[in-house]
Design a protein around this motif. Structure first.
Motif, short mmCIF file in Angstrom:
data_model
loop_
_atom_site.label_atom_id
_atom_site.label_comp_id
_atom_site.label_asym_id
_atom_site.label_seq_id
_atom_site.Cartn_x
_atom_site.Cartn_y
_atom_site.Cartn_z
N UNK B 108 1.79 -3.86 -4.00
CA UNK B 108 0.74 -3.88 -5.03
C UNK B 108 -0.52 -4.56 -4.51
N UNK B 109 -0.34 -5.63 -3.72
CA UNK B 109 -1.49 -6.34 -3.17
C UNK B 109 -2.30 -5.43 -2.24
N UNK B 110 -1.59 -4.65 -1.39
CA UNK B 110 -2.30 -3.75 -0.48
C UNK B 110 -2.93 -2.58 -1.23
N UNK B 111 -2.24 -2.10 -2.25
CA UNK B 111 -2.77 -0.98 -3.03
C UNK B 111 -4.02 -1.39 -3.80
N UNK B 112 -4.08 -2.66 -4.20
CA UNK B 112 -5.20 -3.15 -5.03
C UNK B 112 -6.51 -3.23 -4.25
N UNK B 113 -6.42 -3.31 -2.91
CA UNK B 113 -7.67 -3.46 -2.14
C UNK B 113 -8.17 -2.14 -1.53
N UNK B 114 -7.56 -1.03 -1.96
CA UNK B 114 -8.06 0.29 -1.54
C UNK B 114 -9.47 0.46 -2.13
N UNK B 115 -10.42 0.86 -1.30
CA UNK B 115 -11.83 0.88 -1.72
C UNK B 115 -12.14 1.98 -2.75
N UNK B 116 -11.68 3.20 -2.47
CA UNK B 116 -12.01 4.32 -3.35
C UNK B 116 -11.27 4.18 -4.69
N UNK B 117 -12.05 4.28 -5.77
CA UNK B 117 -11.48 4.04 -7.11
C UNK B 117 -10.41 5.07 -7.49
N UNK B 118 -10.68 6.35 -7.15
CA UNK B 118 -9.73 7.42 -7.49
C UNK B 118 -8.42 7.23 -6.70
N UNK B 119 -8.57 6.90 -5.42
CA UNK B 119 -7.38 6.69 -4.57
C UNK B 119 -6.57 5.50 -5.09
N UNK B 120 -7.29 4.43 -5.47
CA UNK B 120 -6.62 3.22 -5.96
C UNK B 120 -5.84 3.52 -7.25
N UNK B 121 -6.49 4.28 -8.15
CA UNK B 121 -5.84 4.61 -9.43
C UNK B 121 -4.62 5.52 -9.23
N UNK B 122 -4.75 6.46 -8.29
CA UNK B 122 -3.63 7.38 -8.02
C UNK B 122 -2.43 6.60 -7.47
N UNK B 123 -2.73 5.71 -6.52
CA UNK B 123 -1.64 4.90 -5.93
C UNK B 123 -1.02 4.01 -7.01
#
Lengths: 70, 144
Positions: B108-123
């Motif tokens: 969850x910590x690594x997923x939370x720092x994904x820059x692209x908003x759409x990618x972050x929400x999908x993950x």
């Protein structure tokens, strides 16, 4: 042997436990037909396949960064 | 008199064994759900990379976190098998659950720092399915 007396003594216990036993049977039935061994036998190969995919992806992504296509 | 004592004891033993089997089955199912969630997240990550909305550097961090989670889930599944066979206590299984829980937090910590908003929400939507399986285990092993 006074079986009537034994049955009378056990009757309250059986009545008290009946809802609990019914709830347990319902809970076990709700979990479907697969037994634990089958679920685990399916899961462990899935996890091995996941690991192989992840290691392959990791190598590919690291190569992409090294090649300047990140 | 002896039968008055033995009959309830047998009943309690049967119920206890049934509860352990039921818990082991729930734990095994949760482990399989987590494995399915990991596979789904691998496919999702590949798709996001192909779309160009996830960087390789971000993907590598997610891969590493998923590898840790995958290993923790494998150890947990093997632990459930031992628990079912009476070779592991519920407290020992709960300790394996702690490692599983830590691996999900790391993901969850690594997923939370994904820059692209759409990618972050999908993950996040996929990791939520893993969190549900973890919640089942928390309810079962949290008090062990």
């Amino acid at each position: 042997m006074d079986y009537i007396a034994i049955l009378k003594a056990l009757a309250p216990l059986v009545i008290d436990l009946a809802p609990l036993v019914a709830q347990m049977i319902a809970s076990i039935s709700a979990q479907g037909g697969k037994d634990i061994d089958t679920i685990i036998a399916e899961t462990l190969p899935q996890l091995d396949a996941n690991e192989a995919k992840l290691l392959a992806d990791l190598a590919k992504e690291q190569a992409a960064i090294a090649g300047g296509t990140a | 008199m002896k039968r008055k004592i033995i009959a309830p004891l047998i009943l309690v033993m049967v119920i206890s064994a049934a509860c352990d089997t039921s818990q082991a089955k729930k734990a095994a199912q949760a482990s399989q759900d987590i494995s399915t969630g990991i596979n789904l997240l691998i496919e999702t990550k590949r798709d996001l990379l192909a779309q160009g909305i996830l960087t390789n550097a971000e993907a590598i961090q997610i891969d590493k976190a998923l590898l840790d989670l995958n290993s923790a889930d494998k150890v947990f599944a093997q632990g459930v098998e031992q628990f079912k066979d009476g070779k592991m206590s519920k407290a020992e299984l709960a300790r394996l659950f702690t490692s599983l829980n830590a691996a999900v937090r790391e993901l969850n910590d690594h997923a939370a720092i994904v820059q692209n908003e759409k990618a972050r929400a999908t993950i996040a939507s996929v990791t939520a399915s893993i969190a549900i399986a973890l919640g089942v285990l928390q309810g079962m092993l949290g008090s062990a």
